[in-house]
Design a protein around this motif. Structure first.
Motif: not given
Length: 368
Positions: A117, A138, A142, A152, A155, A159-160
């Motif tokens: 987060e 991002h 990523s 992933i 997202k 957050s992820y």
């Protein structure tokens, strides 16, 4: 037709070959129950197997297993195939095991999950600067997840949720993201750019209703509540050291949540989530519900979160209020009382103290 994931415990002596034979027995009679077995995961080490099956309902799935080999699953949950694939990497048999006489798959469903987060939608400087930050952040996350084989699952802007088969990959990925974060937007005030990462581990089916729910819940709570930037469970630590020939994790860089802290964290949030919006809720209620004296609660909470019980509760309520404002749940007075504040004026003061902006101004800038 609904898709189900079930859990089987493997008795001592049962191997991946035995599980493959049971899976084959399912496939031979699945048509009689209007079911379709897609694949399974087998973990000899942890003595667990999981079957992914399309079925009209849970009863049909149980009847299929019962008549095929007699091993009734301990637990069955309904799942979404896209989510299963995001967590586990497949919804059918691995290529190497397809078209073989006996489809032996010794492939654990155990995963390490990362919750990450960063600054919420409030902490924007100017719109174009936020966009630049978001793009850089991002892109960086990523690329790093891909480098360390992280999948992933979900997202958004802040957050992820990612899944890893390897504990080492998960820990090294988290360290890399933490290290790189300060270089993403070096011109910005660090106080407006926060990052928290948590790692926990587990299996997809437990006594909860959703896939990996226990693991996700713990990682999210660690990310939201524990004061350190990067925190992992003691299980993740032990697994990492096992994978790396007892190479020790540097506890100056990573907070290791001990089992007693994990238990306290879950008890704390379980209770607060039930009582947080009651205006008369106070520290005495807090300590009594957790079976602790006021001094014990203060000591445990400040060690874990860096906050006193009163501060923790106030911040919990303000975070809830911020979400309600963003979702346009109601006007400021309604949200103030909904989140346990005795007056709109006091709520506005607390909101200003924490976020540096009045709730009315926030609505103008971010919602209107």
């Amino acid at each position: 037709m609904p898709l189900f994931l079930d859990l089987h415990e493997m008795p001592d002596g049962v191997t991946a070959e035995h599980v493959a034979q049971m899976h084959q027995a399912d496939l031979e009679i699945e048509h009689k129950y209007n079911c379709r077995g897609l694949t399974y995961w087998c973990d000899e080490k942890r003595q667990r197997a999981f079957c992914l099956i399309e079925a009209p309902n849970k009863k049909a799935l149980k009847d299929l297993h019962s008549h095929a080999h007699g091993d009734i699953p301990l637990r069955i949950i309904e799942v979404d195939e896209t989510i299963v694939e995001s967590f586990l990497g497949r919804i059918e048999d691995p290529e190497k095991s397809q078209n073989t006489e006996l489809n032996i798959i010794n492939d654990p469903a155990f995963r390490v999950l990362m919750v990450l987060e960063t600054s919420n939608y409030l902490n924007r400087l100017e719109a174009n600067q936020f966009t630049i930050f978001a793009q850089k952040f991002h892109n960086n996350v990523s690329k790093t997840l891909k480098k360390f084989n992280g999948r992933i699952v979900k997202k958004d802007n802040n957050s992820y949720l990612a899944s890893f088969k390897s504990v080492s990959d998960a820990v090294l990925c988290a360290l890399k993201i933490k290290f790189q974060f300060k270089y993403v937007t070096p011109k910005f005030d660090p106080s407006t750019r926060k990052l928290n990462i948590a790692l926990s581990s587990g299996v997809p089916v437990t006594n909860k209703d959703n896939i990996f729910e226990e693991t996700i819940t713990l990682a999210t709570r660690m990310c939201d509540v524990v004061k350190e930037q990067l925190v992992i469970t003691s299980e993740v630590k032990l697994l990492y050291e096992s994978e790396n020939r007892n190479a020790a994790i540097d506890d100056k860089m990573i907070k290791i949540l001990q089992p007693n802290e994990e238990k306290f964290l879950n008890q704390l949030i379980d209770y607060v989530e039930q009582a947080w919006n009651k205006p008369n809720f106070n520290v005495n209620d807090f300590s009594r519900a957790l079976g602790l004296s006021k001094s014990q609660l203060y000591r445990k909470l400040t060690k874990l979160t860096g906050q006193s019980p009163n501060s923790f509760l106030k911040e919990f309520r303000l975070n809830k209020a911020l979400n309600l404002l963003h979702e346009q749940y109601g006007n400021i007075s309604e949200i103030a009382f909904e989140t346990g504040f005795n007056s709109a004026a006091y709520f506005s003061k607390c909101f200003l103290d924490k976020y540096g902006i009045l709730p009315s101004k926030y609505i103008q800038q971010h919602i209107a």
